[in-house]
Design an enzyme around this catalytic site. Structure first.
Site, PDB file in Angstrom:
ATOM      1  CD1 TRP A  40      -0.918   2.339   2.292  1.00 55.42           C
ATOM      2  CD2 TRP A  40      -2.797   1.779   1.221  1.00 55.42           C
ATOM      3  NE1 TRP A  40      -1.797   3.400   2.396  1.00 55.42           N
ATOM      4  CE2 TRP A  40      -2.963   3.080   1.754  1.00 55.42           C
ATOM      5  CE3 TRP A  40      -3.865   1.214   0.499  1.00 55.42           C
ATOM      6  CZ2 TRP A  40      -4.141   3.818   1.594  1.00 55.42           C
ATOM      7  CZ3 TRP A  40      -5.035   1.949   0.343  1.00 55.42           C
ATOM      8  CH2 TRP A  40      -5.159   3.234   0.887  1.00 55.42           C
ATOM      9  CG  MET A  41       1.959   5.335  -2.389  1.00 61.88           C
ATOM     10  SD  MET A  41       2.392   5.547  -4.143  1.00 61.88           S
ATOM     11  CE  MET A  41       4.115   5.158  -4.119  1.00 61.88           C
ATOM     12  CG  ASP A  72      -0.546  11.323   2.674  1.00 57.89           C
ATOM     13  OD1 ASP A  72      -1.525  10.773   2.192  1.00 57.89           O
ATOM     14  OD2 ASP A  72      -0.552  11.884   3.779  1.00 57.89           O
ATOM     15  CD  GLN A  96       2.410   8.293   5.781  1.00 57.81           C
ATOM     16  OE1 GLN A  96       1.586   7.984   6.616  1.00 57.81           O
ATOM     17  NE2 GLN A  96       3.696   8.454   6.081  1.00 57.81           N
ATOM     18  NE  ARG A 147      -3.637  13.775  10.085  1.00 59.44           N
ATOM     19  CZ  ARG A 147      -4.735  13.899  10.824  1.00 59.44           C
ATOM     20  NH1 ARG A 147      -4.678  13.914  12.133  1.00 59.44           N
ATOM     21  NH2 ARG A 147      -5.914  14.022  10.235  1.00 59.44           N
ATOM     22  CG  ASP A 148       0.042  15.268   7.715  1.00 60.61           C
ATOM     23  OD1 ASP A 148       0.488  14.187   8.136  1.00 60.61           O
ATOM     24  OD2 ASP A 148      -1.155  15.449   7.435  1.00 60.61           O
TER      25      ASP A 148
HETATM   26  C1  FRU Z   1      -3.417  12.100   4.639  1.00 59.56           C
HETATM   27  C2  FRU Z   1      -3.062  11.401   5.940  1.00 59.56           C
HETATM   28  C3  FRU Z   1      -2.107  12.272   6.735  1.00 59.56           C
HETATM   29  C4  FRU Z   1      -1.409  11.264   7.590  1.00 59.56           C
HETATM   30  C5  FRU Z   1      -1.312  10.072   6.678  1.00 59.56           C
HETATM   31  C6  FRU Z   1      -1.426   8.745   7.362  1.00 59.56           C
HETATM   32  O1  FRU Z   1      -3.764  11.248   3.605  1.00 59.56           O
HETATM   33  O2  FRU Z   1      -4.232  11.116   6.657  1.00 59.56           O
HETATM   34  O3  FRU Z   1      -2.716  13.305   7.454  1.00 59.56           O
HETATM   35  O4  FRU Z   1      -0.167  11.715   8.008  1.00 59.56           O
HETATM   36  O5  FRU Z   1      -2.360  10.196   5.735  1.00 59.56           O
HETATM   37  O6  FRU Z   1      -1.126   7.704   6.496  1.00 59.56           O
END
Ligand code: FRU
Length: 503
Positions: A44-45, A47, A63, A175-176
């Site tokens: 799975w991929m 962000d 991700q 986050r992020d």
């Molecule tokens: C966005 C998100 C981010 C988080 C990540 C988790 O698509 O929800 O906010 O860091 O994906 O996989």
């Protein structure tokens, strides 16, 4: 430090994921993947993360859950490229293996430190038991430092947590991080968060060395206008203005904007570098198709602002059709950004042009009913179509292009000039699910003249309207044998078509 020393220090969890992806990545053939859109090495991929230039290459992390084609405890996958189109997978960079990130290494960013090392900043996630027996996520910001292949998590992680936040800021939705370096050598980062009323906001932090971080201010606040939580922010100067990109969750459609539930918002405005205040002037959707989320941008070596997003929609992850290939999720095309007439424009990265082969050109073709044109077909193509009313004829009622087509399947772009509406429709692409298959958007045209550039890459379509004024992106898992293209007019149109294979 020698590479083998670094590797010895990586965790068992990371080591296992590297062994796994090495073994299973090999079982996915090139033909089963997109040719020039990054897909996960295995599993799975979601962000894009850490898009940066380091060691003479572009690095793109993502991700990643290697063990399944569904979302799971987040790792960071890793790939490198010289043109942002042809990618080489590298070993996974991060795994959820510390007390502060044991439930996931969520999205983040990367940059090169002045001592030459690469710094990754990501969100560490821990699920905490609540008094009511349920769980809530605690999100903090963490660092890892490396050489472009192996990364060591910082011993003082997390570097930003609840205690660094002003009152009312959520510790569950924090986050992020997106990092950048100021001209004076200091560092900034922005992070998605929620205020006390649950509405999204973007927080600004600063650091002198990239390791010790301090809260500065709220850079932008949602005030419950665009969805709820604001994820994955990015912020940059472009053509005289400042652009804030963020991906709000749970948006309400407004006219022809923001139809995607979770989609990407672009705020254009001004930024005072002294006071660090951002003033919004306008807003728009970034993509008008179905699948685009959580983009990151990079300033290329030659000064272009290029954006890559996750070409998927959280609400349609079950749209897999016959897609059982050991990978799920792909990135969008890298898109060069510019501002024109106060709007964000996107064009496919110009490096794509060097992949063009076998030009086929049809000029001034009259279409009434359905036509197929010699040499116009394929699932890895770059095709530009200009449509206009046939001279002396009334304005046509509808013009459509069908692609990924055979007797059973097709996906279409249909344009109705009387309503100025362009629609993407993948209902007949092979989906067996009752999910969103269509999206409409308003487009500009002059008396029925419209320009479309359509990029297909096995499992996707990206349609650029009027030289990048709007983009519609969608994944399609139609079998590859369906490679036909046809043009349909209700009324009479005149079209020019230029098509290249991409190889
Ligand atoms: C966005 C998100 C981010 C988080 C990540 C988790 O698509 O929800 O906010 O860091 O994906 O996989």
């Amino acid at each position: 430090m020698k590479r083998s020393d670094v590797f010895d220090m990586t965790s068992q969890t990371l080591w296992e994921s590297r062994k796994y992806e090495e073994a299973f990545g090999k079982t996915i053939s090139k033909e089963e993947r997109p040719a020039f859109h990054l897909s996960p090495r295995t599993g799975w991929m979601n962000d894009p993360n850490g898009l940066c230039w380091y060691g003479g290459k572009y690095h793109l992390f993502y991700q990643y859950y290697p063990y399944d084609t569904h979302w799971g405890p987040m790792h960071w996958g890793h790939a490198v490229s010289r043109d942002l189109l042809h990618w080489t997978h590298l070993p996974a960079a991060l795994a959820p293996d510390e007390v502060y990130d044991r439930d996931g290494c969520f999205s983040g960013n990367a940059l090169k430190l002045s001592d030459g090392r690469q710094l990754l900043m990501y969100t560490g996630v821990v699920r905490e038991r609540q008094a009511n027996g349920g769980y809530a996520e605690i999100q903090t910001q963490c660092l890892a430092v490396g050489d472009g292949i192996d990364y060591i998590k910082y011993e003082k992680n997390p570097v930003l947590s609840e205690k660094d936040l002003p009152e009312g800021c959520s510790r569950h939705d924090f986050r992020d991080p997106k990092l950048w370096r100021e001209t004076d050598g200091t560092y900034r980062c922005i992070i998605g968060n929620r205020s006390a009323d649950g509405s999204g906001q973007i927080l600004l932090f600063s650091s002198t060395d990239g390791f010790q971080w301090h809260y500065k201010k709220v850079l932008a606040a949602n005030h419950n206008r665009f969805g709820k939580m604001w994820e994955c922010p990015d912020f940059f100067f472009l053509d005289g203005k400042w652009v804030l990109l963020t991906s709000p969750q749970d948006m309400m459609p407004s006219g022809f904007e923001y139809h995607n539930g979770n989609g990407t918002l672009c705020l254009i405005g001004n930024y005072d570098r002294e006071t660090e205040d951002f003033t919004e002037e306008s807003d728009q959707s970034v993509d008008y198709g179905i699948d685009f989320y959580a983009p990151q941008t990079i300033l290329t070596q030659d000064g272009r602002r290029v954006m890559i997003g996750w070409m998927q929609n959280w609400d349609t992850c079950s749209h897999r059709g016959t897609h059982e290939r050991g990978w799920f999720g792909q990135m969008s095309l890298p898109r060069e950004l510019s501002l024109k007439n106060g709007r964000l424009y996107q064009t496919p990265i110009r490096e794509l042009e060097s992949m063009r082969q076998n030009k086929v050109f049809h000029k001034n073709v009259t279409v009434a009913g359905q036509v197929v044109l010699e040499g116009i077909q394929g699932r890895k193509i770059d095709m530009e179509v200009t449509v206009r009313p046939e001279e002396g004829c009334d304005l046509y009622r509808k013009f459509a292009i069908r692609f990924a087509q055979n007797d059973q399947y097709h996906t279409s772009l249909g344009f109705r000039p009387h309503e100025s509406v362009l629609k993407i429709d993948r209902k007949f692409s092979g989906s067996r699910r009752a999910i969103i298959h269509q999206r409409r958007c308003k487009v500009n045209h002059q008396d029925g003249q419209l320009k479309l550039r359509i990029i297909l890459d096995r499992f996707s379509v990206e349609a650029f309207v009027n030289d990048g004024e709007q983009v519609l992106s969608a994944v399609l898992y139609t079998e590859q044998e369906a490679d036909g293209i046809s043009f349909i007019a209700d009324g009479t149109v005149n079209i020019d078509v230029v098509k290249y294979d991409l190889a």
